[in-house]
Design an enzyme around this catalytic site. Structure first.
Site, mmCIF file in Angstrom:
data_model
loop_
_atom_site.group_PDB
_atom_site.id
_atom_site.type_symbol
_atom_site.label_atom_id
_atom_site.label_comp_id
_atom_site.label_asym_id
_atom_site.label_seq_id
_atom_site.Cartn_x
_atom_site.Cartn_y
_atom_site.Cartn_z
ATOM 1 N N ASN A 15 45.961 27.102 2.575
ATOM 2 C CA ASN A 15 45.247 26.661 1.314
ATOM 3 C C ASN A 15 44.330 25.537 1.414
ATOM 4 O OD1 ASN A 15 44.664 25.643 -1.039
ATOM 5 N ND2 ASN A 15 46.914 24.940 -1.562
ATOM 6 N N PRO A 16 42.996 25.774 1.312
ATOM 7 C CA PRO A 16 41.998 24.945 1.667
ATOM 8 C C PRO A 16 41.813 23.759 0.691
ATOM 9 C CG PRO A 16 40.920 26.673 0.969
ATOM 10 C CD PRO A 16 42.426 27.209 0.737
ATOM 11 N N THR B 248 43.211 31.129 1.829
ATOM 12 C CA THR B 248 43.053 31.740 0.473
ATOM 13 C C THR B 248 42.030 31.320 -0.473
ATOM 14 O OG1 THR B 248 44.427 29.688 -0.433
ATOM 15 C CG2 THR B 248 45.684 31.469 0.394
ATOM 16 N N ALA C 167 44.585 30.533 -6.312
ATOM 17 C CA ALA C 167 45.824 30.488 -6.334
ATOM 18 C C ALA C 167 46.782 31.744 -6.611
ATOM 19 C CB ALA C 167 46.088 29.566 -7.740
ATOM 20 N N ASP D 110 54.144 22.130 -1.124
ATOM 21 C CA ASP D 110 55.304 22.639 -1.664
ATOM 22 C C ASP D 110 54.651 23.977 -2.718
ATOM 23 O OD1 ASP D 110 56.830 21.066 -0.444
ATOM 24 O OD2 ASP D 110 57.072 19.568 -1.996
ATOM 25 N N ARG E 196 47.097 14.858 -16.126
ATOM 26 C CA ARG E 196 46.749 15.013 -14.717
ATOM 27 C C ARG E 196 45.508 14.236 -14.237
ATOM 28 N NH1 ARG E 196 47.323 18.418 -11.220
ATOM 29 N NH2 ARG E 196 49.320 19.647 -11.363
HETATM 30 N N1 LIG Z 1 42.475 28.983 -2.737
HETATM 31 C C1 LIG Z 1 42.959 28.278 -3.568
HETATM 32 N N2 LIG Z 1 42.620 28.037 -4.777
HETATM 33 C C2 LIG Z 1 42.900 27.183 -5.715
HETATM 34 N N3 LIG Z 1 44.361 26.992 -5.686
HETATM 35 C C3 LIG Z 1 45.007 27.547 -4.554
HETATM 36 C C4 LIG Z 1 44.502 28.224 -3.561
HETATM 37 N N4 LIG Z 1 45.247 28.535 -2.685
HETATM 38 C C5 LIG Z 1 46.475 27.994 -3.115
HETATM 39 N N5 LIG Z 1 46.387 27.473 -4.306
HETATM 40 C C6 LIG Z 1 47.284 26.812 -5.311
HETATM 41 O O1 LIG Z 1 47.352 25.160 -5.188
HETATM 42 C C7 LIG Z 1 48.608 24.837 -5.501
HETATM 43 C C8 LIG Z 1 48.777 23.512 -4.747
HETATM 44 O O2 LIG Z 1 48.725 23.914 -3.378
HETATM 45 P P1 LIG Z 1 49.589 23.149 -2.279
HETATM 46 O O3 LIG Z 1 51.077 23.141 -2.577
HETATM 47 O O4 LIG Z 1 49.142 23.533 -1.104
HETATM 48 O O5 LIG Z 1 49.214 21.505 -2.295
HETATM 49 P P2 LIG Z 1 49.609 20.272 -3.377
HETATM 50 O O6 LIG Z 1 49.797 20.561 -4.674
HETATM 51 O O7 LIG Z 1 48.531 19.089 -3.053
HETATM 52 O O8 LIG Z 1 50.703 19.651 -2.506
HETATM 53 P P3 LIG Z 1 52.250 19.735 -3.001
HETATM 54 O O9 LIG Z 1 52.511 20.978 -3.446
HETATM 55 O O10 LIG Z 1 52.942 19.329 -1.797
HETATM 56 O O11 LIG Z 1 52.309 18.639 -3.799
HETATM 57 C C9 LIG Z 1 49.544 25.937 -5.077
HETATM 58 O O12 LIG Z 1 50.497 25.966 -6.361
HETATM 59 C C10 LIG Z 1 48.777 27.207 -4.702
HETATM 60 O O13 LIG Z 1 49.256 28.337 -5.641
#
Ligand SMILES: Nc1ncnc2c1ncn2[C@@H]1O[C@H](COP(=O)(O)OP(=O)(O)OP(=O)(O)O)[C@@H](O)[C@H]1O
Length: 577
Positions: A145-146, A177, A180, A205, A312
């Site tokens: 996930n970038p 990816t 999302a 997560d 947020r």
């Molecule tokens: N390319 C993408 N663009 C936008 N959203 C994405 C992409 N790839 C994944 N996601 C979504 O981003 C959301 C958050 O990602 P991720 O859990 O990796 O990081 P975070 O929210 O910062 O960390 P944590 O969940 O540990 O707090 C995930 O629910 C995932 O579905």
């Protein structure tokens, strides 16, 4: 008595120009400084070293010429000219070294041999032993996930993880990816899982949740199981999941590895660790809602998440603000909780012991659950594998939580349910009944000190395999009539108020916080599926000699799922300092 392991090789080799007796058995690589060596100091820690073969990452051939080594990853290079007597063949072993607080790092030791044949013999023998470890993955599917966390997922993978995978001879198919749920949808339908030994998730997560939703769903469809039916036994996933932490909080990684460090996680993947994990399926009638691996929270924790989602723009501070607000608002909710207590298991939610590497409770209870499931399959008279005596509790609750793991975090170092287990087939159902603000605060504060947070008259905890919740407004008419008869006429007016929130007396329903996501329904049926998934992890190892023994909470210094799962324990820091 243990039989000493048969040695495969025993030679005198040099490490930094000092002679060592080096031996290799099927389980250990050992190097001991020779007694005849001029600098022999038998009690120095570094004189004798043993590394389990399972913790060797790889072996690399080197050449040694006049004291300077030239690295060569795979092939021999002839040294041109020069004095042949100065040229010795050498090899480097890369292995796992444990550091403070559950961190692993890749250490290396370079052995020089008196001749090339012996060196080649050593390299091929070690490679043979590594190749025979069937648990090690050879091909991995990696999703990055970038945008997770600080948007460092790609960099973390390329700089810290990919070189280690290459060293260990693991080939990868990497997908960055684009949106999302890209990883989830790819796993559900497109991914060719027959070609890989595991799936790696680089992110937080939320990303891990995507991976389990894709993988569990795909496994059920491949095995003809209907994921929408809450009574179906789900098929366990055969592919292990690795988590390279690159999110904001990385709760699941911390709970299963003991630290949020990409290198440590990569090494657990390379050595082929396996940590089974329970997964709860959440249904609304016959409709699948979500899978959960950490916390399901209604009332306080659901409200904090709902409120924080509206804030947020505030960043991480929103959890503290929403938590404080929800504490002051002091909403309680009426409803009915029914649950199936776990039977025949060892351990209770109030045990002093914790789920750690090689947990005996998980092993025993996991065995019981699989025997029960097996018995159910062969016994057609039984209606359901988890049939037993349902118990029902009606009441007014400030919080209803189901913790499938301890959910420890910095603000709640013990976690919501400190003795919960990763893979025992149960979840700890915690009911906090309506009480005064002062008492609720006492309960919350106990998550941060030594006192038992369950030892309060208004708190109860049950280790369960399944539970259902119906909010009061969803109950059938006959249930409501029964309540009215039981509780007298006064109830009628308060019911009218509840059903017409416009009067502002109280809110009717809360929402469920499911591993940091808000569920769309409040009436839910939750079932624990014992050891449904496996991670490339081993559970938290007991503290080693390097551990900070003066601080018993030192190993739980991590953030949880955006503090979403345990958000609300926020303001305790204000009180506890
Ligand atoms: N390319 C993408 N663009 C936008 N959203 C994405 C992409 N790839 C994944 N996601 C979504 O981003 C959301 C958050 O990602 P991720 O859990 O990796 O990081 P975070 O929210 O910062 O960390 P944590 O969940 O540990 O707090 C995930 O629910 C995932 O579905």
């Amino acid at each position: 008595m243990d039989r000493p392991c048969r040695l495969l090789l025993l030679s005198e080799l040099c490490v930094r120009n000092v002679a060592y007796d080096v031996s290799l058995s099927r389980s250990l690589l050992t190097w001991k400084r020779r007694a005849s060596s001029p600098v022999y100091r038998p009690f120095r820690a570094s004189v004798n070293r043993s590394v389990p073969v399972t913790e060797i990452i790889s072996v690399r051939e080197e050449q040694w010429m006049n004291g300077s080594d030239q690295k060569d990853d795979s092939s021999w290079k002839k040294i041109k000219g020069g004095d042949r007597s100065d040229c010795r063949q050498a090899f480097t072993v890369l292995y796992v070294e444990r550091c403070r607080q559950h961190h692993w790092r890749c250490a290396e030791v370079n052995f020089t041999c008196p001749d090339g044949v012996l060196c080649q013999n050593w390299v091929s023998s070690i490679r043979e032993q590594l190749a025979s470890i069937s648990a090690r993955p050879r091909n991995l599917l990696v999703y990055i996930n970038p945008y997770g966390g600080k948007r460092q997922g790609k960099r973390i993978y390329e700089q810290k993880v990919a070189p280690l995978f290459a060293q260990a001879g693991i080939s990868t198919h990497v997908i960055v990816t684009d949106y999302a749920n890209h990883a989830r949808d790819h796993l559900k339908t497109d991914a060719d899982l027959s070609k890989v030994d595991g799936v790696v998730c680089v992110g937080g997560d939320g990303m891990f949740s995507e991976i389990i939703h894709g993988l569990v769903w795909r496994t059920q469809i491949d095995n003809g199981v209907d994921p929408n039916c809450p009574d179906e036994d789900l098929s366990p996933c055969s592919h292990r999941i690795g988590i390279i932490p690159a999110g904001s909080t990385d709760c699941i990684c911390f709970a299963t590895v003991g630290t949020n460090d990409p290198v440590t996680s990569a090494l657990h993947i390379i050595v082929g660790d396996s940590q089974p994990m329970d997964v709860c399926s959440v249904h609304h009638h016959n409709m699948f809602l979500r899978y959960s691996v950490s916390l399901l929270g209604y009332g306080f924790y659901g409200d904090v998440l709902t409120d924080s989602e509206r804030k947020r723009w505030m960043g991480p501070a929103r959890y503290d603000i929403s938590g404080l607000k929800m504490f002051l608002t002091h909403h309680y909710y009426e409803g009915t909780v029914s649950y199936l207590p776990a039977r025949g298991i060892i351990g209770t939610p109030r045990d002093a012991g914790r789920c750690r590497y090689g947990c005996a409770v998980c092993q025993h209870n996991g065995q019981i659950q699989s025997e029960r499931a097996e018995k159910y399959k062969t016994n057609e008279d039984s209606e359901c594998a988890d049939d037993g005596e349902w118990r029902t509790i009606r009441g007014k609750f400030l919080a209803i939580n189901a913790a499938s793991m301890s959910c420890a975090c910095p603000r709640s170092p013990k976690g919501l349910s400190p003795a919960a287990h990763l893979a025992d087939g149960t979840t700890d159902l915690i009911l906090v009944r309506k009480c005064s603000r002062f008492n609720f605060l006492r309960h919350l504060l106990r998550h941060t000190n030594k006192d038992d947070q369950f030892d309060l008259a208004f708190v109860e905890v049950h280790r369960v395999v399944r539970f259902r919740f119906t909010p009061r407004y969803c109950q059938s008419d006959s249930d409501l009539e029964l309540d009215l008869l039981e509780n007298g006429k006064r109830q009628i007016f308060s019911q009218i108020c509840r059903d017409h929130p416009a009067c502002g007396c109280t809110r009717t329903n809360s929402s469920w916080n499911c591993d940091g996501e808000i569920l769309t329904h409040t009436a839910i049926d939750v079932r624990v599926h014992c050891r449904l998934i496996k991670l490339f992890a081993r559970g938290i190892e007991e503290l080693q000699v390097f551990a900070d023994l003066s601080n018993p909470c030192a190993d739980v210094e991590y953030c949880d799922r955006k503090l979403r799962s345990s958000a609300g324990l926020f303001f305790m820091s204000l009180f506890v300092g």
